[in-house]
Design a protein around this motif. Structure first.
Motif, PDB file in Angstrom:
ATOM      1  N   GLN A  35     -36.495 104.447  17.361  1.00 39.18           N
ATOM      2  CA  GLN A  35     -35.208 103.761  17.300  1.00 39.18           C
ATOM      3  C   GLN A  35     -35.105 102.814  16.103  1.00 39.18           C
ATOM      4  O   GLN A  35     -34.174 102.025  16.015  1.00 39.18           O
ATOM      5  CB  GLN A  35     -34.966 102.979  18.597  1.00 39.18           C
ATOM      6  N   GLY A  36     -36.070 102.898  15.210  1.00 39.31           N
ATOM      7  CA  GLY A  36     -36.054 102.044  14.041  1.00 39.31           C
ATOM      8  C   GLY A  36     -36.476 100.614  14.319  1.00 39.31           C
ATOM      9  O   GLY A  36     -36.189  99.715  13.517  1.00 39.31           O
ATOM     10  N   ARG A  37     -37.182 100.379  15.415  1.00 36.33           N
ATOM     11  CA  ARG A  37     -37.652  99.034  15.748  1.00 36.33           C
ATOM     12  C   ARG A  37     -39.016  98.784  15.114  1.00 36.33           C
ATOM     13  O   ARG A  37     -39.852  99.696  15.041  1.00 36.33           O
ATOM     14  CB  ARG A  37     -37.733  98.862  17.271  1.00 36.33           C
ATOM     15  N   ASP A  38     -39.240  97.560  14.706  1.00 41.50           N
ATOM     16  CA  ASP A  38     -40.491  97.202  14.046  1.00 41.50           C
ATOM     17  C   ASP A  38     -41.638  97.239  15.049  1.00 41.50           C
ATOM     18  O   ASP A  38     -41.631  96.524  16.062  1.00 41.50           O
ATOM     19  CB  ASP A  38     -40.353  95.805  13.445  1.00 41.50           C
ATOM     20  N   ILE A  39     -42.646  98.060  14.777  1.00 46.86           N
ATOM     21  CA  ILE A  39     -43.764  98.219  15.712  1.00 46.86           C
ATOM     22  C   ILE A  39     -44.586  96.943  15.799  1.00 46.86           C
ATOM     23  O   ILE A  39     -45.035  96.558  16.884  1.00 46.86           O
ATOM     24  CB  ILE A  39     -44.647  99.411  15.288  1.00 46.86           C
ATOM     25  N   LEU A  40     -44.808  96.269  14.683  1.00 51.46           N
ATOM     26  CA  LEU A  40     -45.581  95.029  14.707  1.00 51.46           C
ATOM     27  C   LEU A  40     -44.930  93.990  15.604  1.00 51.46           C
ATOM     28  O   LEU A  40     -45.609  93.338  16.413  1.00 51.46           O
ATOM     29  CB  LEU A  40     -45.729  94.486  13.283  1.00 51.46           C
ATOM     30  N   SER A  41     -43.622  93.828  15.502  1.00 49.45           N
ATOM     31  CA  SER A  41     -42.919  92.854  16.348  1.00 49.45           C
ATOM     32  C   SER A  41     -43.027  93.231  17.818  1.00 49.45           C
ATOM     33  O   SER A  41     -43.218  92.364  18.682  1.00 49.45           O
ATOM     34  CB  SER A  41     -41.447  92.772  15.934  1.00 49.45           C
ATOM     35  N   ARG A  42     -42.941  94.504  18.109  1.00 52.28           N
ATOM     36  CA  ARG A  42     -43.035  94.940  19.504  1.00 52.28           C
ATOM     37  C   ARG A  42     -44.450  94.782  20.043  1.00 52.28           C
ATOM     38  O   ARG A  42     -44.639  94.487  21.231  1.00 52.28           O
ATOM     39  CB  ARG A  42     -42.566  96.394  19.634  1.00 52.28           C
ATOM     40  N   LEU A  43     -45.456  94.981  19.199  1.00 53.11           N
ATOM     41  CA  LEU A  43     -46.832  94.749  19.639  1.00 53.11           C
ATOM     42  C   LEU A  43     -47.059  93.270  19.959  1.00 53.11           C
ATOM     43  O   LEU A  43     -47.722  92.922  20.944  1.00 53.11           O
ATOM     44  CB  LEU A  43     -47.815  95.210  18.566  1.00 53.11           C
ATOM     45  N   ILE A  44     -46.535  92.392  19.117  1.00 54.25           N
ATOM     46  CA  ILE A  44     -46.710  90.951  19.339  1.00 54.25           C
ATOM     47  C   ILE A  44     -46.002  90.522  20.614  1.00 54.25           C
ATOM     48  O   ILE A  44     -46.579  89.811  21.448  1.00 54.25           O
ATOM     49  CB  ILE A  44     -46.185  90.166  18.120  1.00 54.25           C
ATOM     50  N   TRP A  45     -44.766  90.953  20.792  1.00 52.25           N
ATOM     51  CA  TRP A  45     -44.037  90.585  22.007  1.00 52.25           C
ATOM     52  C   TRP A  45     -44.594  91.293  23.243  1.00 52.25           C
ATOM     53  O   TRP A  45     -44.555  90.747  24.349  1.00 52.25           O
ATOM     54  CB  TRP A  45     -42.541  90.932  21.841  1.00 52.25           C
ATOM     55  N   GLY A  46     -45.107  92.507  23.050  1.00 52.12           N
ATOM     56  CA  GLY A  46     -45.642  93.243  24.196  1.00 52.12           C
ATOM     57  C   GLY A  46     -46.844  92.577  24.822  1.00 52.12           C
ATOM     58  O   GLY A  46     -47.117  92.747  26.021  1.00 52.12           O
ATOM     59  N   GLY A  47     -47.601  91.799  24.022  1.00 52.06           N
ATOM     60  CA  GLY A  47     -48.736  91.081  24.585  1.00 52.06           C
ATOM     61  C   GLY A  47     -48.332  90.061  25.630  1.00 52.06           C
ATOM     62  O   GLY A  47     -49.114  89.743  26.538  1.00 52.06           O
ATOM     63  N   ARG A  48     -47.107  89.538  25.502  1.00 51.10           N
ATOM     64  CA  ARG A  48     -46.638  88.559  26.493  1.00 51.10           C
ATOM     65  C   ARG A  48     -46.580  89.168  27.890  1.00 51.10           C
ATOM     66  O   ARG A  48     -47.020  88.553  28.861  1.00 51.10           O
ATOM     67  CB  ARG A  48     -45.249  88.043  26.101  1.00 51.10           C
ATOM     68  N   THR A  49     -46.045  90.353  27.987  1.00 51.11           N
ATOM     69  CA  THR A  49     -45.924  90.975  29.304  1.00 51.11           C
ATOM     70  C   THR A  49     -47.242  91.595  29.755  1.00 51.11           C
ATOM     71  O   THR A  49     -47.685  91.380  30.880  1.00 51.11           O
ATOM     72  CB  THR A  49     -44.819  92.047  29.277  1.00 51.11           C
TER      73      THR A  49
END
Length: 311
Positions: free
Chosen positions: A93-107
């Motif tokens: 979907q054109g989303r930044d993987i690095l940003s999603r990895l960083i935020w994904g650690g929260r959950t």
């Protein structure tokens, strides 16, 4: 004859002890013990450093993540690693993987930590009660644990999802359901081992009550084993929580979650976009290994007999 009354050679040998060289002050394994302890300390330091990095990234995600983890641009999809402005590329979907990895650690990490703490508290309480209760109560508790062991985990997770709806609560309950029997078994074995110790018998002879013996005498002596096991369990439960989310009954899109990222990336691997699933999978692997290393290192710290046997 005392050591001081013996001939010089025998006195030196007696002071050195069996297996020691005169003047060395160490046994045959004396050279290896510092290395073994250094290895344990290095392992703990590396594990703590890795965990600290991922925790800090998750805590300060709003400040560190370069992009919004749920905002995408269709014209930027499937960019490779190292693309300008997108260090780890983008997803379907054109989303930044690095940003999603960083935020994904929260959950992923927060949910696993909360669930492991809850299962450790529940399992320890059940084990302490079963370890000192009468045979009927102990049998009821441990047979219930056996049923939980035998029950298929995925079916339990699906049942929670049907009743409560997919979400974080399903992941927490599934982890508690999985981890509690293991914690109970481990702690129960330790409690039974300490039940016949002299300090317990002394407390009983002094008139200490049931709960006083459990929480003031036994619990402090088994707490180290509980901490060690729970630490290693966090790594395994991070992998399990990612599996639950990958099945679609955990964290729901568009929220960032490592398991969800693996599931979404797996759908496009056949088209050649391997990194979309590979990168979150590697993150899960590294974090899980870090917690396992920490638990193994703490086990050596809390159990000096095992540390000596390894040296």
């Amino acid at each position: 004859m005392s050591v001081l009354q013996r001939p010089a050679g025998e006195a030196v040998a007696a002071l050195s002890g069996p297996g020691r060289e005169p003047g060395s002050g160490r046994g045959r394994s004396g050279r290896r013990r510092p290395r073994s302890r250094a290895r344990v300390n290095t392992q703990v330091v590396i594990a703590l450093a890795l965990i600290a990095v991922f925790v800090l990234l998750a805590v300060f995600a709003p400040l560190i993540a370069p992009y919004d983890p749920v905002a995408g641009d269709a014209s930027q999809k499937y960019l490779p690693v190292g693309s300008p402005g997108f260090l780890l590329g983008t997803d379907e979907q054109g989303r930044d993987i690095l940003s999603r990895l960083i935020w994904g650690g929260r959950t992923s990490m927060l949910v696993s930590l909360i669930a492991v703490v809850a299962s450790t508290l529940v399992g320890s309480a059940l084990a302490l009660t079963a370890g000192f209760a009468n045979d009927r109560v102990a049998g009821l508790i441990m047979r219930s644990i056996d049923v939980m062991f035998a029950f298929p985990v995925i079916i339990a997770a699906l049942a929670f999802a049907i009743i409560l709806g997919p979400g974080l609560l399903v992941v927490v309950l599934a982890i508690v359901f999985v981890a509690t029997p293991y914690v109970t078994r481990i702690v129960f074995a330790e409690v039974k081992r300490h039940r016949g110790r002299e300090y317990v018998e002394a407390a009983v002879s002094l008139g200490a009550g049931f709960w006083s013996i459990l929480f003031r005498e036994v619990l402090p002596n088994v707490a180290g084993h509980i901490v060690v096991y729970a630490t290693g369990l966090v790594g395994a439960m991070i992998v399990f929580s990612s599996s639950i989310s990958a099945l679609g009954i955990g964290v729901q899109p568009p929220a960032a979650d490592w398991g969800r990222m693996i599931s979404e990336g797996a759908k496009v691997i056949i088209s050649g976009n391997v990194t979309v699933a590979l990168l979150p999978g590697l993150v899960v692997l590294v974090v899980a290994l870090a917690f396992n290393w920490l638990g193994d290192g703490l086990n050596d710290v809390f159990d000096p007999h095992k540390r000596r046997s390894r040296s």
